[in-house]
Design a protein around this motif. Structure first.
Motif, mmCIF file in Angstrom:
data_model
loop_
_atom_site.group_PDB
_atom_site.id
_atom_site.type_symbol
_atom_site.label_atom_id
_atom_site.label_comp_id
_atom_site.label_asym_id
_atom_site.label_seq_id
_atom_site.Cartn_x
_atom_site.Cartn_y
_atom_site.Cartn_z
ATOM 1 N N LEU A 114 2.599 -1.518 -5.630
ATOM 2 C CA LEU A 114 2.830 -2.332 -4.336
ATOM 3 C C LEU A 114 2.606 -3.783 -4.445
ATOM 4 C CD1 LEU A 114 1.123 0.305 -1.841
ATOM 5 C CD2 LEU A 114 3.297 0.370 -2.850
ATOM 6 N N ASP A 115 3.293 -4.471 -3.691
ATOM 7 C CA ASP A 115 3.056 -5.759 -3.473
ATOM 8 C C ASP A 115 2.552 -6.172 -2.224
ATOM 9 O OD1 ASP A 115 3.389 -8.786 -2.787
ATOM 10 O OD2 ASP A 115 4.414 -9.119 -4.802
ATOM 11 N N VAL A 149 6.749 -4.895 -0.655
ATOM 12 C CA VAL A 149 7.820 -4.170 -1.581
ATOM 13 C C VAL A 149 6.929 -3.486 -2.647
ATOM 14 C CG1 VAL A 149 9.477 -6.038 -1.300
ATOM 15 C CG2 VAL A 149 7.850 -5.872 -3.251
ATOM 16 N N TYR A 150 7.767 -2.288 -2.968
ATOM 17 C CA TYR A 150 7.031 -1.735 -4.131
ATOM 18 C C TYR A 150 7.853 -1.403 -5.205
ATOM 19 C CZ TYR A 150 10.273 2.335 -2.241
ATOM 20 O OH TYR A 150 11.354 2.842 -1.988
ATOM 21 N N LYS A 188 2.427 6.362 -0.207
ATOM 22 C CA LYS A 188 1.752 5.327 0.493
ATOM 23 C C LYS A 188 2.761 4.065 0.674
ATOM 24 C CE LYS A 188 -1.858 3.301 2.067
ATOM 25 N NZ LYS A 188 -2.404 3.695 3.199
ATOM 26 N N ALA A 189 3.729 3.841 -0.127
ATOM 27 C CA ALA A 189 4.707 2.881 0.063
ATOM 28 C C ALA A 189 5.585 3.020 1.184
ATOM 29 C CB ALA A 189 5.396 2.674 -1.217
ATOM 30 N N GLN A 224 5.787 1.392 5.081
ATOM 31 C CA GLN A 224 7.081 0.974 5.343
ATOM 32 C C GLN A 224 7.466 -0.329 4.462
ATOM 33 O OE1 GLN A 224 7.495 0.364 9.595
ATOM 34 N NE2 GLN A 224 7.464 2.450 9.884
ATOM 35 N N TYR A 225 7.275 -0.306 3.256
ATOM 36 C CA TYR A 225 7.685 -1.290 2.353
ATOM 37 C C TYR A 225 9.103 -0.898 1.948
ATOM 38 C CZ TYR A 225 2.866 -3.378 1.779
ATOM 39 O OH TYR A 225 1.674 -3.639 1.858
#
Length: 99
Positions: free
Chosen positions: A29-30, A35-36, A58-59, A63-64
């Motif tokens: 994850l960033d 973003v993922y 989790k991403a 809501q990435y």
């Protein structure tokens, strides 16, 4: 004559189903870009240094978005035999998302 057991075994080996990555599939994850990135795509990803290892669940919870087409493509459902899907879910064989 085939027995019921033989028919079941043949079915497990030859009937193909679509499988999807589980929520526990490893992702990067960033948190700056939201973003993922899937691990196979990390070397080509444009990410910041604010990254963490997490899961696909989790991403999605955060809501990435996927960072690029590479990540999206790496998470597409795949066809496999029922037996292979079962063995993969039990951890007895390496699955397509065991990065």
């Amino acid at each position: 004559m085939l027995t019921v057991g033989a028919l079941i075994l043949i079915s497990l080996l030859f009937i193909r189903i679509n499988i999807k990555p589980s929520g526990q599939t490893r992702m990067i994850l960033d948190h700056t870009l939201h973003v993922y990135v899937s691990p196979p795509c990390f070397n080509d990803a444009k990410v910041t240094n604010n990254i963490a290892e997490s899961t696909l669940a989790k991403a999605r919870e955060l809501q990435y978005e996927a960072d690029a087409k590479c990540t999206t493509d790496s998470l597409l459902s795949q066809k496999t035999s029922i037996m292979n899907a079962l063995l993969s879910s039990l951890g007895m064989v390496k699955g397509p998302w065991d990065w």
